[in-house]
Design a protein around this motif. Structure first.
Motif, PDB file in Angstrom:
ATOM      1  N   ILE A 202       0.963  -1.161  -0.114  1.00 14.60           N
ATOM      2  CA  ILE A 202       0.025   0.063  -0.202  1.00 14.60           C
ATOM      3  C   ILE A 202       0.905   1.095  -0.088  1.00 14.60           C
ATOM      4  O   ILE A 202       0.386   2.241  -0.377  1.00 14.60           O
ATOM      5  N   GLU A 203       1.906   1.263   0.598  1.00 13.24           N
ATOM      6  CA  GLU A 203       2.962   2.266   0.518  1.00 13.24           C
ATOM      7  C   GLU A 203       3.440   2.324  -0.725  1.00 13.24           C
ATOM      8  O   GLU A 203       3.677   3.562  -1.430  1.00 13.24           O
ATOM      9  N   VAL A 204       4.058   1.384  -1.320  1.00 14.47           N
ATOM     10  CA  VAL A 204       4.487   1.228  -2.890  1.00 14.47           C
ATOM     11  C   VAL A 204       3.122   1.941  -3.665  1.00 14.47           C
ATOM     12  O   VAL A 204       3.644   3.119  -4.680  1.00 14.47           O
ATOM     13  N   LYS A 205       2.398   1.653  -3.692  1.00 18.94           N
ATOM     14  CA  LYS A 205       0.858   2.219  -4.418  1.00 18.94           C
ATOM     15  C   LYS A 205       0.864   3.732  -4.090  1.00 18.94           C
ATOM     16  O   LYS A 205       0.769   4.287  -5.267  1.00 18.94           O
ATOM     17  N   ALA A 206       1.021   4.068  -3.087  1.00 17.71           N
ATOM     18  CA  ALA A 206       0.664   5.708  -2.766  1.00 17.71           C
ATOM     19  C   ALA A 206       1.807   6.279  -3.535  1.00 17.71           C
ATOM     20  O   ALA A 206       1.591   7.313  -4.034  1.00 17.71           O
ATOM     21  N   PHE A 207       3.068   5.829  -3.490  1.00 23.03           N
ATOM     22  CA  PHE A 207       4.237   6.517  -4.042  1.00 23.03           C
ATOM     23  C   PHE A 207       4.088   6.358  -5.314  1.00 23.03           C
ATOM     24  O   PHE A 207       4.203   7.688  -6.181  1.00 23.03           O
ATOM     25  N   VAL A 208       3.823   5.524  -6.171  1.00 23.26           N
ATOM     26  CA  VAL A 208       3.579   5.333  -7.379  1.00 23.26           C
ATOM     27  C   VAL A 208       2.288   6.242  -8.140  1.00 23.26           C
ATOM     28  O   VAL A 208       2.445   6.899  -8.959  1.00 23.26           O
ATOM     29  N   ASP A 209       1.336   6.366  -7.370  1.00 22.25           N
ATOM     30  CA  ASP A 209       0.118   7.260  -7.453  1.00 22.25           C
ATOM     31  C   ASP A 209       0.655   8.516  -7.621  1.00 22.25           C
ATOM     32  O   ASP A 209       0.055   9.400  -8.392  1.00 22.25           O
ATOM     33  N   TYR A 210       1.424   8.852  -6.692  1.00 16.24           N
ATOM     34  CA  TYR A 210       1.638  10.407  -6.632  1.00 16.24           C
ATOM     35  C   TYR A 210       2.536  10.766  -7.620  1.00 16.24           C
ATOM     36  O   TYR A 210       2.331  11.898  -8.240  1.00 16.24           O
ATOM     37  N   TRP A 211       3.573  10.074  -7.994  1.00 20.60           N
ATOM     38  CA  TRP A 211       4.682  10.492  -8.806  1.00 20.60           C
ATOM     39  C   TRP A 211       4.160  10.335 -10.205  1.00 20.60           C
ATOM     40  O   TRP A 211       4.643  10.767 -11.030  1.00 20.60           O
ATOM     41  N   SER A 212       3.228   9.560 -10.430  1.00 17.27           N
ATOM     42  CA  SER A 212       2.748   9.026 -11.939  1.00 17.27           C
ATOM     43  C   SER A 212       1.956  10.471 -12.252  1.00 17.27           C
ATOM     44  O   SER A 212       1.885  10.611 -13.427  1.00 17.27           O
ATOM     45  N   GLN A 213       1.604  11.301 -11.680  1.00 13.72           N
ATOM     46  CA  GLN A 213       0.938  12.429 -11.757  1.00 13.72           C
ATOM     47  C   GLN A 213       2.072  13.745 -12.225  1.00 13.72           C
ATOM     48  O   GLN A 213       1.715  14.740 -12.798  1.00 13.72           O
ATOM     49  N   ILE A 214       3.259  13.402 -11.922  1.00 19.42           N
ATOM     50  CA  ILE A 214       4.501  14.325 -12.239  1.00 19.42           C
ATOM     51  C   ILE A 214       5.415  13.938 -13.385  1.00 19.42           C
ATOM     52  O   ILE A 214       5.463  14.818 -14.136  1.00 19.42           O
ATOM     53  N   VAL A 215       5.801  12.652 -13.304  1.00 17.45           N
ATOM     54  CA  VAL A 215       6.694  12.215 -13.839  1.00 17.45           C
ATOM     55  C   VAL A 215       6.097  11.409 -15.470  1.00 17.45           C
ATOM     56  O   VAL A 215       5.061  10.951 -15.190  1.00 17.45           O
ATOM     57  N   ASP A 216       6.857  10.813 -16.281  1.00 15.14           N
ATOM     58  CA  ASP A 216       6.175  10.155 -17.419  1.00 15.14           C
ATOM     59  C   ASP A 216       6.372   8.783 -17.089  1.00 15.14           C
ATOM     60  O   ASP A 216       5.800   7.994 -17.565  1.00 15.14           O
ATOM     61  N   LYS A 217       7.210   8.187 -16.158  1.00 16.03           N
ATOM     62  CA  LYS A 217       7.143   6.810 -15.433  1.00 16.03           C
ATOM     63  C   LYS A 217       7.848   6.848 -14.154  1.00 16.03           C
ATOM     64  O   LYS A 217       8.436   7.641 -13.851  1.00 16.03           O
ATOM     65  N   VAL A 218       7.227   5.858 -13.378  1.00 21.28           N
ATOM     66  CA  VAL A 218       7.761   5.354 -12.178  1.00 21.28           C
ATOM     67  C   VAL A 218       8.161   4.099 -12.228  1.00 21.28           C
ATOM     68  O   VAL A 218       7.463   2.968 -12.650  1.00 21.28           O
ATOM     69  N   GLN A 219       9.208   3.747 -11.724  1.00 18.61           N
ATOM     70  CA  GLN A 219       9.851   2.454 -11.651  1.00 18.61           C
ATOM     71  C   GLN A 219      10.112   1.974  -9.980  1.00 18.61           C
ATOM     72  O   GLN A 219      11.024   2.788  -9.601  1.00 18.61           O
ATOM     73  N   VAL A 220       9.732   1.015  -9.561  1.00 21.57           N
ATOM     74  CA  VAL A 220      10.174   0.364  -8.149  1.00 21.57           C
ATOM     75  C   VAL A 220      10.893  -0.892  -8.501  1.00 21.57           C
ATOM     76  O   VAL A 220      10.274  -1.936  -9.100  1.00 21.57           O
ATOM     77  N   GLY A 221      11.650  -0.935  -7.898  1.00 21.93           N
ATOM     78  CA  GLY A 221      12.507  -2.382  -7.763  1.00 21.93           C
ATOM     79  C   GLY A 221      13.100  -2.639  -6.353  1.00 21.93           C
ATOM     80  O   GLY A 221      12.496  -2.480  -5.259  1.00 21.93           O
ATOM     81  N   ARG A 222      14.048  -3.467  -6.342  1.00 19.80           N
ATOM     82  CA  ARG A 222      14.665  -3.914  -4.893  1.00 19.80           C
ATOM     83  C   ARG A 222      15.842  -3.406  -4.585  1.00 19.80           C
ATOM     84  O   ARG A 222      16.700  -3.580  -5.316  1.00 19.80           O
ATOM     85  N   THR A 223      15.822  -3.054  -3.255  1.00 18.88           N
ATOM     86  CA  THR A 223      17.391  -2.719  -2.837  1.00 18.88           C
ATOM     87  C   THR A 223      18.117  -3.996  -2.232  1.00 18.88           C
ATOM     88  O   THR A 223      17.354  -4.779  -1.491  1.00 18.88           O
ATOM     89  N   THR A 224      19.340  -3.999  -2.502  1.00 17.86           N
ATOM     90  CA  THR A 224      19.912  -5.060  -2.184  1.00 17.86           C
ATOM     91  C   THR A 224      21.229  -4.821  -1.244  1.00 17.86           C
ATOM     92  O   THR A 224      21.957  -3.819  -1.738  1.00 17.86           O
ATOM     93  N   PHE A 225      21.475  -5.425  -0.222  1.00 16.16           N
ATOM     94  CA  PHE A 225      22.930  -5.210   0.707  1.00 16.16           C
ATOM     95  C   PHE A 225      23.427  -6.598   0.801  1.00 16.16           C
ATOM     96  O   PHE A 225      24.496  -6.805   1.302  1.00 16.16           O
ATOM     97  N   THR A 226      23.241  -7.330  -0.386  1.00 19.97           N
ATOM     98  CA  THR A 226      23.999  -8.833  -0.400  1.00 19.97           C
ATOM     99  C   THR A 226      25.390  -8.798  -0.281  1.00 19.97           C
ATOM    100  O   THR A 226      25.896  -9.407   0.512  1.00 19.97           O
ATOM    101  N   TRP A 227      26.070  -7.942  -0.993  1.00 23.27           N
ATOM    102  CA  TRP A 227      27.478  -7.760  -1.126  1.00 23.27           C
ATOM    103  C   TRP A 227      28.098  -7.051   0.051  1.00 23.27           C
ATOM    104  O   TRP A 227      29.253  -7.229   0.346  1.00 23.27           O
ATOM    105  N   LEU A 228      27.155  -6.441   0.733  1.00 24.68           N
ATOM    106  CA  LEU A 228      27.836  -5.343   1.680  1.00 24.68           C
ATOM    107  C   LEU A 228      27.706  -5.904   3.263  1.00 24.68           C
ATOM    108  O   LEU A 228      28.371  -5.386   4.010  1.00 24.68           O
ATOM    109  N   GLY A 229      27.132  -6.994   3.540  1.00 26.85           N
ATOM    110  CA  GLY A 229      26.839  -7.475   4.645  1.00 26.85           C
ATOM    111  C   GLY A 229      26.262  -6.783   5.827  1.00 26.85           C
ATOM    112  O   GLY A 229      26.732  -6.990   7.053  1.00 26.85           O
ATOM    113  N   LYS A 230      25.328  -5.856   5.658  1.00 28.30           N
ATOM    114  CA  LYS A 230      24.905  -4.974   6.592  1.00 28.30           C
ATOM    115  C   LYS A 230      23.519  -5.920   7.135  1.00 28.30           C
ATOM    116  O   LYS A 230      22.479  -5.753   6.377  1.00 28.30           O
TER     117      LYS A 230
END
Length: 316
Positions: A202-230
Motif C-alpha cells: 500500500i505504501e508502494v502504491k501511494a508512492f507510484v500514484d503520487y509520482w505518476s502525476q508528475i513524471v512520465d514513468k515511475v519504476q520501483v525495484g528492490r534494494t539489495t545489501f547482499t554484497w555489503l553484509g549489513k
C-alpha cells in the motif's frame, strides 16, 4: 509486439520491478522501441546479434554521494574519468551499428566535466541517449541531447532517502518537478526510479500514484545489501536469487571509464571483464572466447561459474 513496460501486481515486487507508465504526460521513452521488441524480451529465441543492441557507458565511477546500499563501498578497481578520446573511439565504432547508449554504471555521470559534450557527440552519430543520475548536478537547461533521464532514489519518502543516501530528498524532488514542467517540448522522457526493502504494498502504491502525476514513468525495484553484509538491512531484503538466464549476456555490453568491457551492467569490480576497448573493437569483444564461455554457462544455468552470477538477484 509484446509490451515489456507493463503494469504488474505489487504483490510480485519481490520477484521483479514494478513499472508504471504515466498515461497523462506526452513524452515517450524512445528506448521502448528496443525494450518492447521480441528479441529484447525473448533473446534466447534468437541468434546472437552481430553487434550488441545496447551499450552502457561509465563516464566515471566517482560519485558525490555515499549511499549505504551501493557496491562502490567495496569496489577495489581504480576510480577515474573516461578520456574523451577513448569515448570518441567508442562512438565511432557504434555509429551505424548500435543505436542505444546508456550513461550509467557505477558513478554519477554528471561529475564528468565533458558529459554534455558526450551526449552531443552520441546524438550527432544518431545514437539514442539515456542517463541515470542522482539528480544533484543536472542542469535541466542542457539536456537537449538526452532522450531519457532516470532520477535514481531509494525508499518511498524523505526519511528513507536520507537514511540510505544521506542527502535531502527535497532537492531531488524540486529538480524533478522543474524538469517535468520544462517549457522545452524536446525535454527528455523523465522517470523516477526507486527501490525498496520490505515496505508494504500500500505504501508502494501511494508512492507510484503520487509520482505518476508528475513524471512520465515511475519504476520501483528492490534494494539489495547482499554484497555489503549489513545485517540490519539484509534481513529486510525481498528478492530471490536468479533462476533464469539473463538477457544481458546476449544483448548488451558495458564499458568502464578506463575502457574495460564486461557483458554485465551490474559488474562493479570487473568480475566478468572480457577485454579493453582501447585494444580491441566492440565487434571482436562481442564474440570472443571469454564471452562465449559465459554465454554457455548462463544458458545452461550454471550460475556458479563466477561469484557475480552466483549472487545475482536481477530478474531481467
Amino acid at each position: 509486439m509484446r509490451q515489456l513496460q507493463r503494469k504488474i501486481s505489487i504483490g510480485s515486487l519481490s520477484r521483479q520491478p514494478l513499472q508504471v507508465s504515466n498515461t497523462k504526460n506526452k513524452h515517450a521513452n524512445t528506448f521502448d522501441e528496443l525494450f518492447d521488441s521480441e528479441q529484447w524480451e525473448h533473446p534466447y529465441d534468437f541468434n546472437i546479434p552481430k553487434y550488441p543492441l545496447l551499450v552502457d557507458i561509465e563516464p566515471t565511477n566517482h560519485c558525490n554521494f555515499t549511499c549505504k546500499f551501493c557496491n562502490r563501498e567495496i569496489m577495489k578497481r581504480p576510480k577515474g574519468y573516461m578520456d574523451f578520446r577513448l569515448y570518441e573511439r567508442i562512438i565511432k565504432q557504434l555509429f551505424g551499428k548500435v543505436f542505444y547508449l546508456k550513461f550509467s554504471r557505477w558513478g554519477e555521470p554528471f561529475l564528468h566535466p565533458q558529459i554534455y559534450d558526450m551526449f552531443r557527440l552520441a546524438k550527432k552519430h544518431i545514437i539514442k541517449v539515456h542517463v541515470t543520475t542522482n539528480g544533484s548536478l543536472v542542469d535541466i537547461d542542457r539536456l537537449q541531447d538526452v532522450d531519457t533521464i532516470y532520477f535514481s532514489m531509494q525508499g518511498l519518502n524523505k526519511n528513507d532517502y536520507k537514511d540510505l543516501r544521506g542527502n535531502s530528498f527535497i532537492d531531488l524532488k524540486r529538480k524533478i518537478r522543474e524538469l517535468s514542467k520544462h517549457p522545452n517540448k524536446k525535454r527528455p522522457h523523465v522517470c523516477l526510479s526507486t527501490s525498496v526493502l520490505d515496505e508494504k504494498p500500500i505504501e508502494v502504491k501511494a508512492f507510484v500514484d503520487y509520482w505518476s502525476q508528475i513524471v512520465d514513468k515511475v519504476q520501483v525495484g528492490r534494494t539489495t545489501f547482499t554484497w555489503l553484509g549489513k545485517n540490519d538491512y539484509i534481513k529486510k531484503q525481498t528478492f530471490k536469487l536468479r533462476s533464469e538466464p539473463c538477457r544481458d549476456i546476449r544483448l548488451r555490453l558495458s564499458i568502464d571509464w578506463n575502457g574495460d568491457v564486461t557483458p554485465c551492467c551490474t559488474d562493479f569490480d570487473g568480475f566478468m571483464t572480457i577485454g579493453n576497448i582501447g585494444k580491441n573493437t566492440i565487434e571482436q569483444l562481442w564474440r570472443n572466447d571469454k564471452i562465449e564461455y559465459m554465454r554457455k554457462q548462463i544458458k545452461e544455468r550454471n550460475f556458479g561459474f563466477n561469484k557475480l552470477c552466483a549472487r545475482c538477484n536481477q530478474q531481467w
